[in-house]
Each structure stands twice: as structure tokens, then as C-alpha cells.
Scaffold this active site. Structure first.
Site, PDB file in Angstrom:
ATOM      1  CD  GLN A 230     -43.276  43.651  -5.042  1.00 32.39           C
ATOM      2  OE1 GLN A 230     -42.554  44.574  -4.715  1.00 32.39           O
ATOM      3  NE2 GLN A 230     -44.050  43.727  -6.107  1.00 32.39           N
ATOM      4  CG  PHE A 261     -44.998  50.407  -2.477  1.00 34.93           C
ATOM      5  CD1 PHE A 261     -46.370  50.578  -2.642  1.00 34.93           C
ATOM      6  CD2 PHE A 261     -44.470  50.441  -1.191  1.00 34.93           C
ATOM      7  CE1 PHE A 261     -47.196  50.795  -1.543  1.00 34.93           C
ATOM      8  CE2 PHE A 261     -45.292  50.649  -0.095  1.00 34.93           C
ATOM      9  CZ  PHE A 261     -46.654  50.829  -0.269  1.00 34.93           C
ATOM     10  CD  GLU A 265     -41.716  42.950 -10.646  1.00 33.05           C
ATOM     11  OE1 GLU A 265     -42.319  44.018 -10.414  1.00 33.05           O
ATOM     12  OE2 GLU A 265     -41.656  42.447 -11.780  1.00 33.05           O
ATOM     13  NE  ARG A 343     -46.331  47.505 -17.305  1.00 34.75           N
ATOM     14  CZ  ARG A 343     -47.565  47.087 -17.598  1.00 34.75           C
ATOM     15  NH1 ARG A 343     -48.500  47.955 -17.937  1.00 34.75           N
ATOM     16  NH2 ARG A 343     -47.873  45.818 -17.560  1.00 34.75           N
ATOM     17  NE  ARG A 375     -49.591  51.641  -6.078  1.00 38.46           N
ATOM     18  CZ  ARG A 375     -50.159  51.840  -4.901  1.00 38.46           C
ATOM     19  NH1 ARG A 375     -49.539  52.503  -3.969  1.00 38.46           N
ATOM     20  NH2 ARG A 375     -51.365  51.363  -4.649  1.00 38.46           N
ATOM     21  CG  PHE A 377     -42.843  47.722 -14.408  1.00 38.90           C
ATOM     22  CD1 PHE A 377     -42.116  47.174 -13.365  1.00 38.90           C
ATOM     23  CD2 PHE A 377     -42.661  47.183 -15.681  1.00 38.90           C
ATOM     24  CE1 PHE A 377     -41.230  46.129 -13.575  1.00 38.90           C
ATOM     25  CE2 PHE A 377     -41.772  46.133 -15.904  1.00 38.90           C
ATOM     26  CZ  PHE A 377     -41.060  45.597 -14.840  1.00 38.90           C
ATOM     27  CB  THR A 473     -45.093  43.944 -21.386  1.00 37.25           C
ATOM     28  OG1 THR A 473     -43.852  43.983 -20.683  1.00 37.25           O
ATOM     29  CG2 THR A 473     -45.971  45.097 -20.926  1.00 37.25           C
ATOM     30  CB  ALA A 542     -47.859  43.404 -13.970  1.00 35.94           C
ATOM     31  CD  GLU A 745     -48.144  48.313 -11.575  1.00 31.31           C
ATOM     32  OE1 GLU A 745     -48.766  47.446 -12.215  1.00 31.31           O
ATOM     33  OE2 GLU A 745     -46.962  48.583 -11.777  1.00 31.31           O
TER      34      GLU A 745
HETATM   35  N1  MTE Z   1     -50.456  48.528  -1.964  1.00 32.50           N
HETATM   36  C1  MTE Z   1     -49.844  48.378  -0.772  1.00 32.50           C
HETATM   37  N2  MTE Z   1     -50.528  48.662   0.340  1.00 32.50           N
HETATM   38  N3  MTE Z   1     -48.557  47.947  -0.688  1.00 32.50           N
HETATM   39  C2  MTE Z   1     -47.812  47.670  -1.806  1.00 32.50           C
HETATM   40  O1  MTE Z   1     -46.646  47.287  -1.702  1.00 32.50           O
HETATM   41  N4  MTE Z   1     -47.776  47.589  -4.273  1.00 32.50           N
HETATM   42  C3  MTE Z   1     -48.368  48.126  -5.501  1.00 32.50           C
HETATM   43  C4  MTE Z   1     -49.881  47.919  -5.509  1.00 32.50           C
HETATM   44  N5  MTE Z   1     -50.446  48.378  -4.277  1.00 32.50           N
HETATM   45  C5  MTE Z   1     -48.439  47.834  -3.087  1.00 32.50           C
HETATM   46  C6  MTE Z   1     -49.790  48.253  -3.107  1.00 32.50           C
HETATM   47  C7  MTE Z   1     -47.817  47.534  -6.708  1.00 32.50           C
HETATM   48  S1  MTE Z   1     -46.375  48.140  -7.320  1.00 32.50           S
HETATM   49  C8  MTE Z   1     -48.465  46.536  -7.377  1.00 32.50           C
HETATM   50  S2  MTE Z   1     -47.855  45.904  -8.817  1.00 32.50           S
HETATM   51  C9  MTE Z   1     -49.716  45.951  -6.879  1.00 32.50           C
HETATM   52  O2  MTE Z   1     -50.129  46.528  -5.651  1.00 32.50           O
HETATM   53  C10 MTE Z   1     -49.513  44.459  -6.711  1.00 32.50           C
HETATM   54  O3  MTE Z   1     -50.602  43.817  -6.182  1.00 32.50           O
HETATM   55  P1  MTE Z   1     -51.839  43.308  -7.054  1.00 32.50           P
HETATM   56  O4  MTE Z   1     -51.274  42.725  -8.302  1.00 32.50           O
HETATM   57  O5  MTE Z   1     -52.461  42.323  -6.184  1.00 32.50           O
HETATM   58  O6  MTE Z   1     -52.659  44.513  -7.308  1.00 32.50           O
HETATM   59  N1  LUZ Z   2     -43.174  43.456 -13.886  1.00 29.27           N
HETATM   60  C1  LUZ Z   2     -42.818  42.759 -14.971  1.00 29.27           C
HETATM   61  C2  LUZ Z   2     -44.115  44.403 -13.951  1.00 29.27           C
HETATM   62  O1  LUZ Z   2     -41.931  41.906 -14.869  1.00 29.27           O
HETATM   63  N2  LUZ Z   2     -43.443  42.985 -16.142  1.00 29.27           N
HETATM   64  C3  LUZ Z   2     -44.403  43.929 -16.292  1.00 29.27           C
HETATM   65  O2  LUZ Z   2     -44.950  44.108 -17.380  1.00 29.27           O
HETATM   66  C4  LUZ Z   2     -44.749  44.686 -15.153  1.00 29.27           C
HETATM   67  N3  LUZ Z   2     -45.653  45.657 -15.232  1.00 29.27           N
HETATM   68  C5  LUZ Z   2     -45.944  46.373 -14.150  1.00 29.27           C
HETATM   69  C6  LUZ Z   2     -45.292  46.088 -12.961  1.00 29.27           C
HETATM   70  N4  LUZ Z   2     -44.398  45.114 -12.864  1.00 29.27           N
HETATM   71 MO1  MOS Z   3     -45.565  46.560  -9.016  1.00 32.60          MO
HETATM   72  S1  MOS Z   3     -44.210  47.906  -9.758  1.00 32.60           S
HETATM   73  O1  MOS Z   3     -45.723  45.730 -10.508  1.00 32.60           O
HETATM   74  O2  MOS Z   3     -44.581  45.576  -8.112  1.00 32.60           O
END
Ligand code: MTE
Ligand code: LUZ
Ligand code: MOS
Length: 788
Positions: A230, A261, A265, A343, A375, A377, A473, A542, A745
């Protein structure tokens, strides 16, 4: 328009038109956008279902590719006396074995704090910590060689419990406190004060595609890494550090992930660095893909939290004071724990206005794999604790928790604990709509009725409101770039920093481009995410991937559009302000001209107009002063609410969810199908965390739940029998891309209501049960509580 005609005639679009669309869609104003929104499918859907989508392990391998397997520490804590790789090295087919000693640069991959080695050196701090990498002609050989490695480790006492670590002073970072008002004096005003303890467990990401990377050399030592990450820039930076080369020598390319998910990251980095190291040393392509059990054992998960809380209420159930201490189980290295801890604090009062509060959080260092983003965080953990406190108060006061919840919803102009003033607060509206559509009181009455007439089956209902802040954040991470090429034939290629991991961000970015340029979606292609095309990316995390990268794309497309309109004005001999681009045609004063998009692009190129543009977006307004824990960290908040009804079989202790009825604030959703998919997926994941997913380590810090027969995730049989989600009709904030709010999330936290619905069912069966807060509520725990 040809495209439009074709689409409208196709049976599938007829089916889409026949769908009963929520009233919310009346709010769509753009003609083309409207059309796009209603017909747009996830652009990956066909390649997914036909098996053509590419993941790291699907990339056709280059000649001479070698395969890596990792030797990881068999103990959780100890001093490394020796590491004997000689037998492995001599095995037929083994190309090399790499350890800390072979690293040309720095043995360091820490993201937030430099406290994480790539290979253990001198000591081991968790069971599963990488110590060596074997590279061989095939995977089986590599794995056999791994089995031949011997580590001589003098075992030390492991610490796996967060509170114990805290007592011993083992913290990853100094504690952090958020406070507002004056909790100290507020207790005097409270008519009721309750105390308790709340625990939530870890959670395995269980992305379908395991951690993996494929690295190879280009020329002059340039390393190209294809990674399931990611955070491509983090991989690039860490790999450059490990190799001891400038970042420009490392290129990271990501097609898509089979789920992240949060688990990728930060934690894809190690395996990318290992592949890069081996590729650079051996000058051969090297691929590493973890097996499921290794992935589960070696990588970090959602942080377990343990907390103490005190909540004070007035006679009429207003929460006047809230005090809590959080113990986060961070694992052996910081990873993203400090940001996650923050967070948890940001969301420690969920969607409630509490005038006096003080929450302190400790990030505790334990001998477990470094826990990481998942997801929400840290938000879900913080919210579970305040919901525990409310459930405790509700139990003691003998009122439904929803009464206390509703009384304390934030209102317009209230301020959050961290100082940000709440704007466009939608929780009240979500509640009203939910009440109107789902009839909460009648639902509660039905549950009571059921419980009255059933001895061995009991139902429980709970309400779960959610308020989640959108933005990293950490201010500096709130930026993104996009590179947009318009090709001579009018087709468009877009590169951004966004990573597609199933959440549909590529589809959304494509929609943004098609909408902004007013062209057919078929003309737009989303390229892979590549650090040489788009640099210095924030991880896609995020929930802000679509907002940040979409805004950057929109900016670039607006520039291109205005440049092309200027060309059109010259060609059509009119003023720039008279020209607009609509549905692939140039319009002059609202009248369609003879000039089409493709013709315009061709002519612009001949006239030497630049058809490439880049956009840079930095979220305005966000700011947060860490020293005083006050500021305006979020661009906006996402609100929503779920009503959950569970049914327990009180003889067996098993249960299911009857209903999950939600109202969710999508803003003005640009991709309703994708967004609804996000809600459903996140809900299932949240319910799983709260009910059946139990990460278990033994006292020695060895993962017990290390495969899918010992770690249970939700499946179709455990899905709620009925799931409904009504979009709250709102315009959506400007800070959201095309006013379509971030959705990734927030809905996970609806799952938290599952715990309390089950708890209420237990209360209906066992009058002696004193509610405790110890998620997940597995069926074993359920049975104990029914008869305790
Ligand atoms: N949806 C799917 N299908 N697969 C994933 O890995 N990750 C989640 C969410 N939905 C995820 C998902 C998480 S933790 C985040 S932060 C967001 O998707 C990231 O994507 P976005 O910022 O484009 O919403
Ligand atoms: N990652 C991060 C995150 O580095 N900072 C954030 O605030 C955050 N919030 C949600 C998910 N990932
Ligand atoms: Mo999602 S926990 O911000 O990858």
C-alpha cells in the site's frame, strides 16, 4: 452520442435503470456524471471474475528467476549466539543465504521510528522475526534449505501482555494524552459514576494475496521492485536504505493488491527489501511470496487494547465526564503504532459530545510481531472502549444504551476533544432517518416480545453510531500527485499514487477524469502505481486514497481541459469563455459545434499544445499541534449508524445476526455499488473482529491461531440474515472528491454493535450476568457467560 446510445440499449444498462434507486440520487446534478454514476461498474470486475487480473505471483517470470524463503526466529525473545546456515548454503540448487551481515546499506526498515531491523542481529524480539533469507532455483528447494538452518538462541523471558510491558516501563513511544474541560472537578457534578475494564483482541488481515515481492535489475544497478504494498514510496525508501543507494536507483511498481486492509501499509516493506537485496547481490530476478502460515506467524495484526475507564453521567443521562487509560499491545517494533495510538485518542469519544474528558494511551513494547495498521487504524479500539463505558452505565442504570447514546450525540458547533469544531454533523440526521425507516422502538419491542415467549433462544439489539475523521492525522501525509497524459488519439492515461486493493479507487479516479474532461470512461486508462511516474506518495490508507489522488487527478484534468478549450476557442474563432467541453464535443455558447474531442486533441497536438499535465493536491485546512494535542486534523468526518439484532441459542451458546440496518453518510456517492460493497465488507470484517476472530498466542509468544482451521473469519454462513443500508441524503463536503465521501474504513465500526447486541441477548437469558467487555465474543465465551 454513440457511447450513450450503445449503453442505453444494452440489457445490462436496462437492468441498472430498473433498479430502485434511493431518493438520494435526486441530488445528482451533472448530466454526464449522473449517467456515469448510474452505469459505472468496478473496472476490475471482468478481469477479476475471469482470472485475468495480475497480482505479484502472476507476473510472468524472467529467465533465471530465483525464489526466496525466509528463516524466522523460533523463539519470541532471546540472544542470538549463533546462526548456522552452512548446511543450507551447500544444498543443491541454493544460490545464497543472506543475513544481517550481507546488507550493504543499513539493516533498518522502520517507518515512523528507526527501530526495526530487516534481519535479526544479535537478538530476537518476536517469534517469526526474519533472521535469514535463502535464495534458490525454486521455492521447494528454498524452503528445504530454510529447514536446514539452525539458530542458537539463548531464550529470555518474553513479555506478551501490554499491561505487564507498561509496568516494566517497556514503551515504544512516550504516552499520549488528549483532554478537554476539567475531568478532575467534573465528577462532583455527576449523579452516576461507573468504572470498568475493556479489552479488545487482535485481528489477522487475511488478505487473499499474501505478502510478496518480485525484484530485478534493470541497468547500472537500478532495481525494479514489483510489490504488493500500500506504500510504494516507503518500500522505495527502505530498499534504498538497505541497499545503500539513492532512492532514484529503486523503482517500485504496483499493479494491484489482493487486499491490504492496512496489513500492507508498512509490512510489505520487509519482503520487498529482501527481494531487492538478493536481486542486487546475485544480479538475478528474485521472487518472494509468503505462504499463508508464515504470513500469519511473521506479520503484525490489529493491536489488542486493554483499558480502564470511568464514566460520569448527570441525572438525565448526559455524559459529563470520561476518563480512560489505554494499553496498546504494540509488538516488538514501533511500525505504525504511534500513529495508531493517536487515532485511538482521536476517536476515544466516538460521536459523543463529552465536555470533560481525559484519555491517556500507552504504546507498549511486547515480544509479538509488530502490530500494524488495520482498517480503522486504532479508531475501532478507542470506540469499543467508550461504547463499553456506555453499556456499563446503561446496565447499572437499567436503561437501553441507545437512550444514553442518543442523548449525547454531537451537535453542530460542538467541539471534539482535540479542539476541532464539528461542522455538518450528521449523526442526528442519521438517527432520525434510521428511526423513521427502521422503527427502532418497534424493533426493541419485537425483541422483548421474542424474549418473553422463548426460553432457550434470546435476542439482543444494539445501536452503533460512528463518527470517523478523514485525513491522515500526520499533516504532511495529506498530499498526492497525478500525472495525466492525453494521447494523440484522444485516449487518456492516468498515473497517481493510489493503490488499488479491491476498494475501487482506480474506478473512482477514472470517473473523476472522465467527468472532468467530459469524455467516455472507455477512453481512460489507469496505469500501474509507479514511483518513477508519481513520486513521494503517501500510502493508500486512512480511507483518503480516492480523495487525495482523485483531487490531484481533477486538478490535472481541469488544467488540460482549459488548455484544450483555449485551442478550441482559437479554432472556432470565439472567446474562451464561450467554449465548453461536454460529452466529447465542443460547445460554443451552449450550442454543439462540429468539433469533437478527438479532433480537438489531434489539432492541439499539431499546434504543439502540451497534452500532459500533473496535479498536486495538499488538503487545505488540516493542522494539528502534537504538543498540545489540539487542532483541526480532519478535512471532514463520516457519520453513520447501525442497528444490530442478534439471536443466541442459549443451550449451545452459538448465535447469528438477524439484522444489520444502517444509515450511512456517503455524501454524494460517485460509485454507489462500490461504496455499498465497502460498507458490506467492512461490516463483515468488524463483526468478525468483535465475535469470532481470535488471535491467540501461547505464554511463550508463539502464535496458536496460525491457520484457517484455528483462526475463523466470517463467511456466508455467519453473515447477518438481513443487511440494509440507506444512504443519508446529503450534498457531501467540498473536501471530498466530487463530494463523494471516503468510505473505506468507517463502516467497519458498525461491527462493534455486534458485541453489544450479543451482550444484551445474554442479559435477557442470565439475570446474574454482569456485563464484561472482552472482545471477541466467541461462542465459547458466550456459553460461559450464559451460565456464569
Ligand atoms: N477494500 C478492499 N476490498 N480491500 C482492502 O484491502 N482496505 C481498506 C478499505 N477497503 C481494503 C478495502 C482500508 S484499511 C483502507 S484505508 C481503504 O480501503 C483504502 O482505500 P481508499 O483510501 O481508497 O478508501
Ligand atoms: N495511516 C497513517 C492511517 O499513517 N495515518 C493515519 O492517520 C491513518 N489513518 C487511518 C488509516 N491509516
Ligand atoms: Mo487502512 S488501515 O488506512 O490501510
Amino acid at each position: 452520442m454513440k457511447f450513450e446510445a450503445e449503453r442505453q440499449q444494452s440489457p445490462e444498462s436496462a437492468a441498472i435503470r430498473d433498479l430502485k434507486l434511493p431518493r438520494h440520487f435526486d441530488f445528482l446534478t451533472f448530466r454526464l456524471f449522473d449517467f456515469l454514476t448510474l452505469t459505472m461498474k468496478n473496472i476490475d470486475s471482468i478481469s477479476h471474475v475471469t482470472g485475468r487480473s495480475l497480482y505479484v505471483d502472476d507476473i510472468p517470470v524472467r529467465t533465471g528467476t530465483l525464489y526466496g524463503a525466509v528463516f524466522a526466529s523460533p523463539v519470541a525473545h532471546g540472544i542470538v549466539k549463533g546462526l548456522d546456515v552452512s548446511k543450507a548454503e551447500k544444498m543443491e540448487g541454493v544460490a545464497a543465504v543472506f543475513t544481517a551481515a550481507d546488507i550493504p546499506g543499513e539493516n533498518q526498515i522502520g517507518g515512523v521510528i528507526p527501530d526495526e531491523v530487516l534481519f535479526a542481529d544479535g537478538k530476537v524480539e518476536f517469534n517469526g522475526q526474519p533472521m535469514a533469507l535463502v535464495v534458490a532455483r525454486d521455492e521447494l528447494t528454498a524452503r528445504k534449505a530454510v529447514a536446514a538452518i539452525r539458530a542458537d538462541i539463548e531464550a529470555l523471558e518474553p513479555v506478551t501482555d501490554a499491561r505487564e510491558a507498561c509496568e516494566k516501563g517497556m514503551l515504544l513511544v512516550p504516552p499520549s494524552t488528549f483532554q478537554t474541560g476539567d475531568v478532575g472537578s467534573a465528577w462532583d457534578q455527576c449523579a452516576h459514576i461507573f468504572e470498568g475494564r475493556s479489552e479488545s483482541g487482535g485481528q489477522e488481515h487475511l488478505y487473499i494475496e499474501m505478502q510478496g515481492s518480485y525484484a530485478y535489475l534493470m541497468e547500472n544497478g537500478h532495481v525494479k521492485i514489483r510489490s504488493s504494498t500500500q506504500g510504494p514510496t516507503h518500500v522505495q525508501k527502505a530498499a534504498a536504505n538497505v541497499l545503500g543507494v539513492p532512492m532514484h536507483q529503486v523503482e517500485v511498481d504496483v499493479t494491484r493488491l489482493g487486499g491490504g486492509f492496512g496489513g500492507k501499509e508498512d509490512q510489505a516493506t520487509a519482503y520487498a527489501c529482501m527481494a531487492a537485496l538478493a536481486a542486487a547481490k546475485l544480479e538475478k530476478p528474485v521472487k518472494i511470496i509468503l505462504h499463508r502460515m508464515d504470513d500469519m506467524r511473521m506479520t503484525g495484526k490489529r493491536h489488542p487494547y486493554s483499558a480502564d475507564f470511568t464514566i460520569g453521567l448527570s441525572e438525565d443521562f448526559k455524559i459529563l465526564a470520561y476518563k480512560a487509560t489505554f494499553y496498546q499491545n504494540g509488538g516488538a517494533a514501533a511500525d505504525l503504532s504511534p500513529a495508531i495510538l493517536d487515532r485511538s485518542l482521536f476517536h476515544s469519544t466516538n460521536t459523543y459530545y463529552i465536555p470533560n474528558s481525559k484519555v491517556t494511551a500507552y504504546s507498549c513494547k511486547t515480544n509479538l510481531p509488530p502490530n500494524t495498521a488495520f482498517r480503522g487504524f486504532g479508531g475501532p479500539q478507542g470506540m469499543f472502549i467508550i461504547e463499553s463505558a456506555i453499556a456499563k452505565a446503561a446496565h447499572e442504570l437499567n436503561v437501553p444504551a441507545r437512550i444514553i447514546q442518543q442523548k449525547n450525540f454531537m451537535k453542530e458547533g460542538d467541539y471534539f476533544q482535540y479542539g476541532q469544531v464539528a461542522k455538518n454533523v450528521n449523526i442526528g440526521k442519521c438517527f432520525q432517518l434510521a428511526d423513521k425507516e427502521y422503527h427502532m422502538v418497534a424493533m426493541a419491542r419485537e425483541v422483548d416480545h421474542f424474549n418473553k415467549y422463548n426460553q432457550w433462544k434470546k435476542k439482543g439489539m444494539a445501536l452503533m453510531p460512528v463518527c470517523f475523521g478523514i485525513s491522515f492525522t500526520n499533516k504532511s501525509m495529506n498530499q498526492a500527485r497525478a500525472l495525466v497524459h492525453v494521447y494523440q488519439d484522444g485516449s487518456v492515461g492516468i498515473s497517481t499514487g493510489a493503490i488499488e486493493m479491491g476498494q475501487g479507487v482506480n474506478t473512482k479516479i477514472l470517473q473523476v477524469a472522465a467527468h472532468t474532461l467530459s469524455i467516455n470512461p472507455e477512453r481512460v486508462k489507469i496505469e500501474t502505481t509507479n514511483t518513477t511516474r508519481v513520486s513521494n506518495t503517501s500510502p493508500t490508507a486512512a480511507s483518503s486514497g480516492a480523495d487525495l489522488n482523485g483531487k490531484a487527478t481533477e486538478m490535472a484534468c481541469k488544467q488540460l481541459s482549459s488548455r484544450l478549450r483555449r485551442t478550441a476557442a482559437i479554432l472556432l474563432n470565439t472567446k474562451l469563455t464561450n467554449v465548453s467541453l461536454r460529452n466529447e464535443w465542443v460547445y460554443v455558447n451552449g450550442v454543439k459545434s462540429e468539433l469533437s474531442w478527438t479532433e480537438l486533441v489531434k489539432k492541439a497536438h499539431l499546434d504543439r499544445v502540451c497534452l500532459t499535465e500533473q496535479g498536486h493536491y495538499a488538503t487545505p485546512m488540516v493542522d494539528f499541534d502534537k504538543k498540545i494535542s489540539k487542532g483541526h486534523p480532519f478535512a471532514y468526518h463520516v457519520y453513520g449508524l447501525a442497528i444490530i439484532v442478534a439471536e443466541v441459542d442459549c443451550l449451545r451458546g452459538n448465535y447469528h445476526f438477524d439484522k444489520v440496518l444502517m444509515v450511512h453518510d456517503f455524501g454524494n456517492s460517485m460509485s454507489p455499488d462500490i461504496d455499498m460493497g465497502q460498507v458490506e465488507g467492512a461490516l463483515a470484517q468488524g463483526l468478525g473482529w468483535m465475535t469470532m476472530e481470535e488471535v491467540a498466542y501461547d505464554a511463550e509468544g508463539k502464535l496458536l491461531s496460525n491457520n484457517l482451521s484455528t483462526y475463523k473469519i466470517p463467511d456466508i454462513y455467519s453473515a447477518p440474515r438481513e443487511v440494509k443500508c440507506i444512504p443519508l441524503p446529503t450534498k457531501g463536503p467540498k473536501a471530498a472528491i466530487l463530494r463523494s465521501k471516503a468510505v473505506g474504513e468507517p463502516p467497519l465500526m458498525y461491527g462493534i454493535g455486534g458485541y453489544f447486541a450479543l451482550q444484551n441477548a445474554i442479559k435477557a437469558f442470565n439475570p446474574d450476568y454482569v456485563p464484561d467487555f472482552d472482545a471477541p465474543m466467541t461462542m465459547e465465551k458466550m456459553l460461559l457467560r450464559l451460565y456464569q
